[in-house]
Design a protein around this motif. Structure first.
Motif, short mmCIF file in Angstrom:
data_model
loop_
_atom_site.label_atom_id
_atom_site.label_comp_id
_atom_site.label_asym_id
_atom_site.label_seq_id
_atom_site.Cartn_x
_atom_site.Cartn_y
_atom_site.Cartn_z
N ASN A 199 0.81 -1.23 0.00
CA ASN A 199 0.00 0.00 0.00
C ASN A 199 0.85 1.28 0.00
O ASN A 199 0.42 2.31 0.52
CB ASN A 199 -0.95 0.02 1.20
CG ASN A 199 -2.02 -1.05 1.10
OD1 ASN A 199 -2.57 -1.29 0.02
ND2 ASN A 199 -2.29 -1.73 2.21
N VAL A 200 2.05 1.22 -0.55
CA VAL A 200 2.87 2.42 -0.72
C VAL A 200 2.44 3.08 -2.02
O VAL A 200 2.49 2.47 -3.09
CB VAL A 200 4.36 2.07 -0.75
CG1 VAL A 200 5.20 3.32 -1.11
CG2 VAL A 200 4.80 1.50 0.58
N ARG A 201 2.02 4.32 -1.96
CA ARG A 201 1.49 5.02 -3.14
C ARG A 201 2.43 6.12 -3.64
O ARG A 201 2.09 6.85 -4.56
CB ARG A 201 0.12 5.62 -2.82
CG ARG A 201 -0.95 4.57 -2.56
CD ARG A 201 -1.24 3.78 -3.84
NE ARG A 201 -2.11 2.62 -3.61
CZ ARG A 201 -1.68 1.39 -3.54
NH1 ARG A 201 -0.38 1.12 -3.66
NH2 ARG A 201 -2.51 0.39 -3.35
N ASN A 202 3.58 6.25 -3.02
CA ASN A 202 4.55 7.25 -3.50
C ASN A 202 4.92 6.97 -4.97
O ASN A 202 5.00 5.81 -5.39
CB ASN A 202 5.82 7.21 -2.65
CG ASN A 202 5.55 7.45 -1.19
OD1 ASN A 202 4.78 6.72 -0.56
ND2 ASN A 202 6.17 8.48 -0.63
N ARG A 203 5.18 8.05 -5.70
CA ARG A 203 5.56 7.86 -7.10
C ARG A 203 6.96 7.26 -7.17
O ARG A 203 7.88 7.67 -6.44
CB ARG A 203 5.54 9.19 -7.86
CG ARG A 203 5.70 9.00 -9.36
CD ARG A 203 5.53 10.28 -10.13
NE ARG A 203 5.45 10.00 -11.56
CZ ARG A 203 5.36 10.94 -12.50
NH1 ARG A 203 5.33 12.23 -12.15
NH2 ARG A 203 5.31 10.61 -13.77
N ILE A 204 7.14 6.31 -8.08
CA ILE A 204 8.41 5.60 -8.23
C ILE A 204 9.14 6.13 -9.46
O ILE A 204 8.54 6.36 -10.51
CB ILE A 204 8.17 4.08 -8.35
CG1 ILE A 204 7.61 3.54 -7.03
CG2 ILE A 204 9.45 3.35 -8.74
CD1 ILE A 204 7.18 2.10 -7.09
N VAL A 205 10.44 6.33 -9.32
CA VAL A 205 11.30 6.72 -10.44
C VAL A 205 12.44 5.72 -10.53
O VAL A 205 12.78 5.05 -9.54
CB VAL A 205 11.83 8.15 -10.30
CG1 VAL A 205 10.70 9.16 -10.30
CG2 VAL A 205 12.69 8.30 -9.05
N GLY A 206 13.04 5.59 -11.73
CA GLY A 206 14.12 4.64 -11.89
C GLY A 206 14.91 4.87 -13.16
O GLY A 206 14.65 5.81 -13.91
N LEU A 207 15.87 4.00 -13.37
CA LEU A 207 16.77 4.10 -14.52
C LEU A 207 16.32 3.16 -15.62
O LEU A 207 15.21 2.64 -15.62
CB LEU A 207 18.20 3.82 -14.06
CG LEU A 207 18.71 4.72 -12.92
CD1 LEU A 207 20.14 4.35 -12.54
CD2 LEU A 207 18.61 6.19 -13.31
N ARG A 208 17.20 2.92 -16.59
CA ARG A 208 16.82 2.23 -17.83
C ARG A 208 16.34 0.80 -17.63
O ARG A 208 15.63 0.27 -18.49
CB ARG A 208 18.00 2.26 -18.81
CG ARG A 208 19.17 1.38 -18.44
CD ARG A 208 20.33 1.55 -19.39
NE ARG A 208 21.19 2.63 -18.99
CZ ARG A 208 22.27 3.04 -19.68
NH1 ARG A 208 22.58 2.45 -20.81
NH2 ARG A 208 23.03 4.02 -19.24
N THR A 209 16.74 0.15 -16.52
CA THR A 209 16.30 -1.23 -16.31
C THR A 209 14.77 -1.32 -16.16
O THR A 209 14.18 -2.35 -16.48
CB THR A 209 16.96 -1.82 -15.06
OG1 THR A 209 16.75 -0.93 -13.95
CG2 THR A 209 18.44 -2.01 -15.27
N LEU A 210 14.14 -0.24 -15.70
CA LEU A 210 12.69 -0.25 -15.56
C LEU A 210 11.98 -0.11 -16.91
O LEU A 210 10.76 -0.27 -16.97
CB LEU A 210 12.23 0.87 -14.61
CG LEU A 210 12.16 0.52 -13.12
CD1 LEU A 210 13.53 0.19 -12.57
CD2 LEU A 210 11.54 1.67 -12.33
#
Length: 844
Positions: free
Chosen positions: A238-249
């Protein structure tokens, strides 16, 4: 026999040529197996095409697959194994740490290699043997931090990273970049990569986030498998924070693994939705080359590619084109092959010397000033699309008032480089009807809808239609609105547009109708149009793609559909993705046109350069040539009838021509060996009836397709005229053969007398005269009424003048066919008796 021998030798040589060996080191098993699969498919797609289309001057490429995941020895052992097995070069490995260990081994073995693994920093040896394309992981990390802070405006970030030197270095680098803008990372959580207890560790992190009520973005670092486990674990907690990432995503491996392990009640789309990431390639912003690769990959494997497959294809293409350019063959010593390859690859470190790829030039071991662009993508559900703002590097020698650009919000200083903030405008086109088609004026009238979704202070409807034949009215929108800071505007209009307005490859007889437009003033650095695939086709949003390459000399020319459909019954994996064409057929956009059908359709975007027209903004040192983002909605239409190319693919025409030529030569041989045998006369005539039209069809289509692509339009029209004339000439010629074989020759054999040449000539003349009438009426479109009247009057005068002679000749023909009497017979004519002394064609 000579032709058969030549074909046999050609095929034998092509099949027996010693290949150039290329080792591919990739994770073909283990956690990163999906990555290895993408690499293998991308490389195979190019190599299979290269080997199929190559001529005899170039040897084939043979791939040697090596699984880096199951290898138990050292990295040096892998290199030595490839060298011992005769590899001229290597593509791989994937793992960044393994690539760094192999760099020295490649140099020791004098074995050139290309790898998709990014370096830690952009530093390369002076005499490299390992070559990389793309940006390094440090650049990528700082780029994302700049984007999150200065474009998105987020001031609070937390990091989840894999424990170990590389993970800790990247987390610290991200934190350091954020601190430059007065922002500090609040929390950092480490985890043990690929550990069985990863799920439990993510649960603990999710619990802490919820208990502490932590806000801000979450940066997820790690490979595709670990990142998928972390993202799904956070959403399950239930974590709703926006996720950011690098090219692997941005890999298919990330999405695929997330799909396999997700067990929540919500859909996977809700899990991935709104993830922000950096990627080397976005297909919805990419140009024609990437779109063609996308389509070809879907046709070959039945699923969408990711940037890994696209870069693997680029690596293989660089090697293939380099082998051709250096004329490397199987007779060249292996050491010389390797050294020549290394020297040529080392020279591709600048945009000017690099080969083109799916996302522009493939620069190897790029310096800071030649780094390719990084793109920011966002998941819309499970679909990766472009973020509405991209950052475009400003060329090093460009004369720009950087401070003014930054103050006005049009540029940022990122990773020691100035970059434009480029507004992305999602653009959709829906054609209602193609109401008219004028082939003489080369225009079509099209009614269509046009809409835009965007953020920022731009006017996307201020367009220049590249192929418009008149003014297009976009002054008053049908509907407009705003959702937060997202603006929307839709127009409905119509206008005349020129046909065949691009160099898109098409078959002869097909016409390219469509709409092509760009902004009137804002260049590619300020605004980028992106095809709104989601808005145009929400039910099946991954298939509105341009067709795969269809050059007649190298590729299938949009033909052979009937044969392909039959084959598809047995192999649905290779079914064509032509959803946009299907939608146009369903909407009956060609209903006002009689006799035309939609063959294919696509929507794409690319960057086009325009002349400066003396504008001082673009003229002078450091001034870039104006370039614009252009959208192209192409509709390939064809006559609504069965054509030869609908049955046979275009690359079969050469084989059909060879077959037809051989049959024609066999007919000549039969005539020569069996001149006086009636049976073989029938056989040889039958061979001609089959081979001559077949030869004309094959050669005619080959010449017309080649001319359409490479020669001026007038040349194509001249070839078309000759082709149409031959369709009258060949039947006339066959008819004269028929008359000679089954009338004159049998008549002479029975009568043992030669038919007068004047009679034969008159018959032949009549046949060719009818042919001339047909050519005049149907090829040149001229009336033959006056010609028929003149010819009829002339024939009447001549007929009256030689009436008696004609009667006698006809009577002679009848007598020689029916033979009521022969020489020596007694004949009674009324009251006179006489003996038949001689019989000719005119007298008895």
């Amino acid at each position: 026999m000579i032709i058969f021998a030549a074909i046999h030798l050609t095929i034998q040589r092509k099949m027996s040529a010693n290949p150039i060996k290329v080792a591919v080191i990739a994770p073909l098993s283990g956690p990163d197996e999906a990555i290895g699969q993408a690499i293998k498919r991308g490389i195979n797609l190019f190599v299979d095409d290269f080997n199929e289309k190559r001529n005899l001057a170039y040897p084939p490429i043979q791939l040697m697959l090596v699984d880096e995941a199951s290898h138990t020895g050292s990295a040096e052992d892998l290199v030595q194994q490839a060298a011992r097995e005769g590899a001229a070069t290597v593509i791989g490995p994937w793992a960044q740490d393994m690539a760094e260990r192999m760099e020295t081994a490649y140099q020791t073995a004098q074995l050139p290699a290309l790898t998709l693994a990014p370096p830690t920093e952009q530093h390369y040896p002076e005499q490299p043997w390992l070559f990389r394309a793309g940006f390094d992981s440090s650049f990528e990390t700082r780029f994302l931090a700049n984007y999150v802070r200065n474009v998105v405006g987020e001031k609070t970030v937390n990091i989840i990273y894999p424990e170990g030197p590389e993970g800790e270095r990247m987390a610290a680098l991200y934190d350091e970049t954020m601190q430059r803008f007065g922002t500090k990372v609040l929390y950092k959580w480490g985890y043990d990569a690929h550990a069985p207890e990863l799920a439990a560790r993510v649960q603990d992190i999710a619990k802490e986030i919820n208990e502490q009520k932590l806000i801000g973005y979450l940066l997820v670092l790690g490979d595709a498998v670990d990142s998928a486990g972390i993202v799904t674990g956070l959403r399950a907690g239930n974590v709703r924070n926006r996720i950011v990432g690098l090219r692997t995503l941005a890999t298919a491996a990330f999405v695929g693994h997330a799909q396999r392990i997700w067990r929540g009640d919500a859909s996977l789309s809700s899990v991935l939705n709104n993830i922000l990431l950096v990627t080397p390639l976005l297909f919805d912003t990419a140009g024609e080359a990437a779109q063609q690769f996308n389509s070809a990959y879907r046709d070959a494997y039945g699923e969408a590619p990711d940037w890994v497959a696209a870069q693997a294809y680029d690596m293989a293409r660089v090697l293939g084109q380099t082998l051709k350019a250096l004329n490397i063959d199987e007779h060249m010593p292996l050491d010389e092959q390797r050294n020549k390859l290394r020297e040529r690859l080392a020279g591709m470190d600048k945009t000017e010397t690099a080969l083109p790829g799916n996302q522009g030039a493939v620069v190897l071991n790029p310096t800071r000033n030649s780094l390719p662009s990084a793109f920011v993508g966002v998941y819309d559900g499970s679909d990766l699309i472009s973020a509405l703002t991209q950052l475009t590097p400003i060329a090093q020698e460009t004369v720009v008032n950087y401070l003014q650009e930054i103050i006005e919000g049009r540029a940022l200083y990122v990773n020691d480089r100035f970059m434009y903030k480029t507004n992305v405008v999602y653009t959709g086109v829906k054609v209602d009807k193609v109401t008219s088609l004028d082939l003489k004026a080369n225009t079509a009238e099209i009614e269509f809808w046009l809409w835009f979704r965007w953020r920022g202070k731009v006017e996307p409807q201020d367009l220049v239609f590249a192929n418009a034949a008149g003014e297009i009215d976009l002054h008053k929108p049908e509907r407009e609105g705003q959702d937060g800071d997202m603006k929307y505007r839709v127009y409905r209009t119509k206008g005349k547009f020129y046909l065949d307005y691009t160099d898109s490859k098409r078959a002869y007889g097909s016409e390219l109708a469509g709409i092509s437009f760009r902004h009137h003033e804002l260049g590619r650095n300020n605004m980028m149009y992106v095809a709104d695939v989601l808005g145009m086709n929400p039910a099946n949003k991954k298939t509105l793609l341009p067709p795969a390459p269809t050059d007649t000399a190298e590729h299938e020319q949009a033909g052979g559909k009937l044969l392909k459909q039959i084959l598809t019954l047995f192999n649905t994996e290779h079914a064509r993705h032509d959803t946009l064409a299907a939608l146009l057929r369903q909407d009956k956009v060609l209903a006002p046109l009689s006799g035309w059908a939609v063959e294919n359709a696509w929507i794409s975007q690319d960057t086009v350069k325009q002349t400066a027209l003396g504008d001082p903004v673009f003229v002078g040192f450091g001034k870039q040539q104006p370039s614009f983002s252009q959208v192209d909605h192409g509709i390939l239409i064809k006559p609504d009838s069965v054509r030869v190319r609908d049955i046979f693919p275009a690359d079969y025409f050469l084989y059909l021509a060879i077959l037809a030529f051989m049959l024609a030569m066999l007919a000549e041989l039969l005539d020569y060996q069996h001149e006086n045998r009636q049976y073989w006369r029938v056989e040889s005539l039958g061979l001609r009836v089959v081979s001559w039209p077949l030869l004309l069809v094959a050669l005619g289509n080959l010449f017309l397709d080649h001319s359409l692509l490479h020669w001026p339009l007038q040349t194509t029209k001249n070839i078309e005229t000759v082709y149409s004339i031959l369709w009258w000439l060949i039947p006339a010629r066959l008819l004269t053969h028929l008359v000679r074989r089954f009338l004159w020759d049998p008549l002479e054999m029975r009568s043992k007398r030669k038919v007068p040449d004047s009679v034969k000539s008159l018959t032949t003349f009549s046949i060719y005269l009818m042919m001339l009438f047909g050519i005049t009426a149907f090829v040149f479109g001229q009336s033959v009424t006056s010609l028929l009247a003149t010819t009829g009057a002339t024939a009447m005068v001549i007929g009256l003048a030689i009436k008696n002679n004609i009667d006698n000749v006809v009577s002679g023909i009848v007598l020689n066919i029916e033979r009521p009497f022969k020489i020596g017979d007694q004949v009674k004519l009324k009251n006179a008796m006489g003996e038949v002394l001689d019989i000719t064609w005119r007298t008895t």
